[in-house]
Design a protein around this motif. Sequence first.
Motif, short mmCIF file in Angstrom:
data_model
loop_
_atom_site.label_atom_id
_atom_site.label_comp_id
_atom_site.label_asym_id
_atom_site.label_seq_id
_atom_site.Cartn_x
_atom_site.Cartn_y
_atom_site.Cartn_z
N SER A 189 -10.60 -10.06 -5.82
CA SER A 189 -9.67 -10.73 -4.91
C SER A 189 -8.25 -10.45 -5.38
CB SER A 189 -9.94 -12.24 -4.90
OG SER A 189 -9.00 -12.92 -4.09
N TYR A 190 -7.33 -10.34 -4.45
CA TYR A 190 -5.94 -10.08 -4.78
C TYR A 190 -5.06 -10.80 -3.77
CZ TYR A 190 -1.75 -7.44 -6.11
OH TYR A 190 -0.50 -7.08 -6.55
N ASN A 191 -4.08 -11.55 -4.28
CA ASN A 191 -3.23 -12.36 -3.42
C ASN A 191 -1.76 -12.10 -3.73
OD1 ASN A 191 -5.55 -14.18 -2.43
ND2 ASN A 191 -5.63 -14.43 -4.66
N SER A 195 -0.26 -12.27 1.74
CA SER A 195 -1.42 -11.38 1.94
C SER A 195 -2.54 -11.79 1.00
CB SER A 195 -1.03 -9.92 1.67
OG SER A 195 -0.01 -9.51 2.53
N HIS A 196 -3.77 -11.72 1.51
CA HIS A 196 -4.95 -12.06 0.71
C HIS A 196 -6.03 -11.01 0.99
CE1 HIS A 196 -3.14 -16.05 0.01
NE2 HIS A 196 -2.82 -16.02 1.30
N PHE A 197 -6.57 -10.47 -0.06
CA PHE A 197 -7.61 -9.45 0.07
C PHE A 197 -8.82 -9.86 -0.76
CE2 PHE A 197 -3.41 -7.45 0.12
CZ PHE A 197 -3.40 -6.90 1.40
N HIS A 198 -9.98 -9.58 -0.24
CA HIS A 198 -11.22 -9.96 -0.93
C HIS A 198 -12.29 -8.94 -0.59
CE1 HIS A 198 -14.09 -12.70 -2.84
NE2 HIS A 198 -14.91 -12.43 -1.84
N ASP A 199 -13.13 -8.62 -1.57
CA ASP A 199 -14.20 -7.66 -1.33
C ASP A 199 -15.34 -7.89 -2.29
OD1 ASP A 199 -15.07 -5.11 0.08
OD2 ASP A 199 -15.24 -4.51 -2.02
N ARG A 211 -4.41 -1.80 -2.26
CA ARG A 211 -3.50 -1.81 -1.12
C ARG A 211 -4.34 -1.91 0.13
NH1 ARG A 211 -2.69 2.73 2.06
NH2 ARG A 211 -3.92 4.56 1.49
N PRO A 212 -3.80 -2.45 1.22
CA PRO A 212 -4.59 -2.54 2.44
C PRO A 212 -4.78 -1.17 3.06
CG PRO A 212 -2.33 -3.22 2.85
CD PRO A 212 -2.46 -3.01 1.38
N SER A 218 -9.17 1.25 1.12
CA SER A 218 -8.91 0.38 -0.02
C SER A 218 -10.19 0.01 -0.75
CB SER A 218 -8.18 -0.88 0.42
OG SER A 218 -6.87 -0.57 0.82
#
Length: 732
Positions: free
Chosen positions: A465-467, A479-483, A527-528, A532
Motif C-alpha cells: 500500500s502507498y499513500n 492518492s492511495h494505492f493498494h495491491d 507510480r499509477p 504499476s
Amino acid sequence: MDATDEERLTVTGHGFNTMHDTLGLSRMPQDVMHTPQNINVVPQALMRQQNVKSLDEALRNVPGVTASIGEGAGGMNGDQFLIRGFQAQNDIYEDGLRDFGVYSRDSFNFDSVSVIKGPSSEVFGNGTTGGAINMVTKTPGLQNHYSSEFTGGSGSYYRGTLDINQKLDSSTAFRLTGMGDEHNVVGRDFIYSHRWGIAPSIAFGLGKRATLVLQYMHQQENSVPDFGVPVVTKPGASYGMPITEYGVKRTNWYGTNNDQNATNDNMETARFTYKVNDHITIYDDLRGGQYYRTFAASKATCDTTCVNNYFNGDPAAALVARSGPSGAGNGTGPGTYMAPLPYEQKSWSVQNVASMVANFNTGFLRHQLVAGFDIERVNDVRSQSTYLNPKPYASLVNPNPYVGNLNLVPGDSNPGGLVSLGALHAKDHSSGYGFDTGLFLFDQIWLTKWLSVKGGFRWDRWQTSYNLTGGDVAKNPDSHFHDVSGVFNPNVSLVATPDEHQTYYFTWASSTTPMGMYVTNGSVPIRPGTNSFASPEKSQLYELGAKYSLFHDRIGATASLFRLDKGNTMNADPVTGEVQGSSDRQRNQGLELSVGGIILPGWNITATYALYDSDTTYSATKANRGKNVQYVPHNQATLWSVYNAFAHTPYNISFGGGVTWRQHVWLNTANTLRAPANLDFSAVISHRFDRHWKVSMNGYNLANRLNYQSLFSNRATPSAGRMFLGEVSFTY
C-alpha cells in the motif's frame, strides 16, 4: 591476524579458503562448496588485513558489485548496491533476515560477508534479481577473548573498536562489540562522517540440543551526503564523462551547509535452533527493526549553457544548479527550489522465518529437505520539508557551500515549494507498507553417492500500500494505492560431487520483483498506470559452475558460466525518482573466476575475475536495443596477497597488497554517458610484538588515481584519494 594464523584456520574450513564456510542462514544449510550457485565470501581474515570498516569496503573484493547513489525527490542514500548491474538495495540481509534500513553499514559486528549471485527468490522471497548480500554477525562463543583496535590517519581519521566475549557457564556466553568512527574524505571537500555503534548479544544452550541467541544492534551516524559531480558531454564528443575528467578539481563538492544525513538504526534479533534428533533440526529467526532518518542533499546539474561556458573559454561563467532537473543557464534568478527536498523518515519492520532441515532416506535415495515459512511486514512514513529561500547557483569551478539559512519549513506550510512527481502530484507526506507471506520447500535428492538433484519453490503473497497526502489538496487530491499479488518462483539444480574436494553443478533459478517492493529504500516505490502492478520484474538464471578445494584444503577455487535474463525492467526516473515498470528486457552473461587460500606457509592470496557481456535485448526505445546494460563492466578483477616473513621471531613482518580494477561502465540505457575505468592499488605492512599486540599500516589508492565509487545515471562520486591508516590492536 597474521597469515600463519590464517593458515591454521584454513585447515578447519575458515580463513582465505572459504569453500567449507557456512552461509549463516538455515535455508541454505550446505557450505559454499556444495551450494549450486556462485558465491563470493569476504572472510574475516581478509577484512582484518585490509582494515575494512564498512560493508561498501568489504564488497570491493567482489566482482560484479557496484555502489550507486540514490536519486529523486527523496534523494535516497545509504548503502545502495548493484549486483551484476541490477538493483540490490532491497537485497541486503543480516544472518539471513532482511535489513530494511537506509544507512551506511559499519563492519564492526561482521564476521564475514557473502554475495550469493543470481536470482534466489526461492530462498529470500521477492527481489534478488542480481543476487543477495548476507552479513554474518559476530555471536558469543565458549572461549573468552578481549580485543580492541585503534586506527588513525589521513583525512583526520579516528576509529576505535571493541570486541569482548565472556563465557558465563558451560553453555552460556555474552559478547559485546562496539565502534566509534570519525573521519573526513581525502580528496573531497566538506565531506565527513561521525558514527558509533554497539551490538551486545547473549547465547544460551551452546553445545546443547536447543540454542537461543539474542542480539541487539544500534548504529547512529551524522554525515554529509556526497552526490558527486555532474556527467557532461563535451562539445563534439560522442559520449559524456564526469566533469572531473576535464580539469575540474576532484575535491569540488556542490552541496550546501544545509545538507545532512542523520540516521538512527536499531535491530533486535532472536535466533532459536532445536536439534530434534540426528535427522531433523528446527530453526526460528525473529527480528524487529526501527529506522530513523533526517536527510537533506544537493545534486549538481550542468546544462548546455554551463558546458559551453566551461569548454569555450569562460569557465568562471559556468554555473550549476544544486537541485531540480534544469541547470542554472546564465544564472538569472536567485536559484532553485526543486528536488531533492529534505525529509524525515521513520520506518519499522518485523520478520519471522521458521524452517526445518530434515535429512532422511527413502529406499536407496538420500534426501535433505528444507521447508518453512517467512512472514515480514515493513512500514514507512516520510514527511517532506521545503526551503523558503532558493538554493543559490554554484560555480562549476569553485563552488561555495556556505549559502546561509535557506529557511527550512514543513511541506504542508509551503505547498508551493513541493516538487511535483508527475501523475503523483506534489505531496508533502507519504506512507506505505509491504506485507509478505512466503512458503518454501526444496529437496536435494542423491541419486548416487556423487550425483544429486535439487529442486524446490517458494510462493509469496505480496501485499503493498502507498499513500500520498497533504500539499494543496484542492489542486492535487490525495492518492492511495493498494495491491495484492501472488508470486511463484521455482528452481532446480543438478549437482555432481565426485569427492569431497570438487563440485560441479548446473542451476536454473527465477526471481520476481513486484512493483512496490522498495518500501523504505526507494524514493517513490510505485507510480499509477497500467504497468504499476500488472507487470512485475522477472528474471531467470542459467548457470554452469565448478568448485574446488585443493592442496589439503589450502586453496579454494571457483568457475562459473552464467546467463541472467530480466524482463519488465524497472527503471528510476533520473529527475523525479519515480519507479517505473517497462517492457524492456535485459541480459547479462559471462564468466566469473575466483581463487583464495594459502599458497605456502605464511603466504595468502585472494583473486577474482569477471567477464561480462550485457545488452538490452528489447526496448520500446528502438535506439536502446543492443546497448550495454547500465553499470555492467566488460571486465573486472581483484587481487590481494600478503606474506608473513620471519614468523614467530622478534623481527617478524607481514607485507603485501593488491589491486582492484573495473573497466569503464555506461551510466544510461542509451550508452551516451559513461564512467571511466577504476584502478586502485593498496598495500599493508604489519608487525606483531607478541601474541597480543600488533601494529599495522594500510595504504589505499596509492597512485592517487581519480576513480569513481558511487554511480548514477547523470552523476558520479569521486573515490577518496591516496590515504594511509595506522592501527594498533591487542587481543587477549
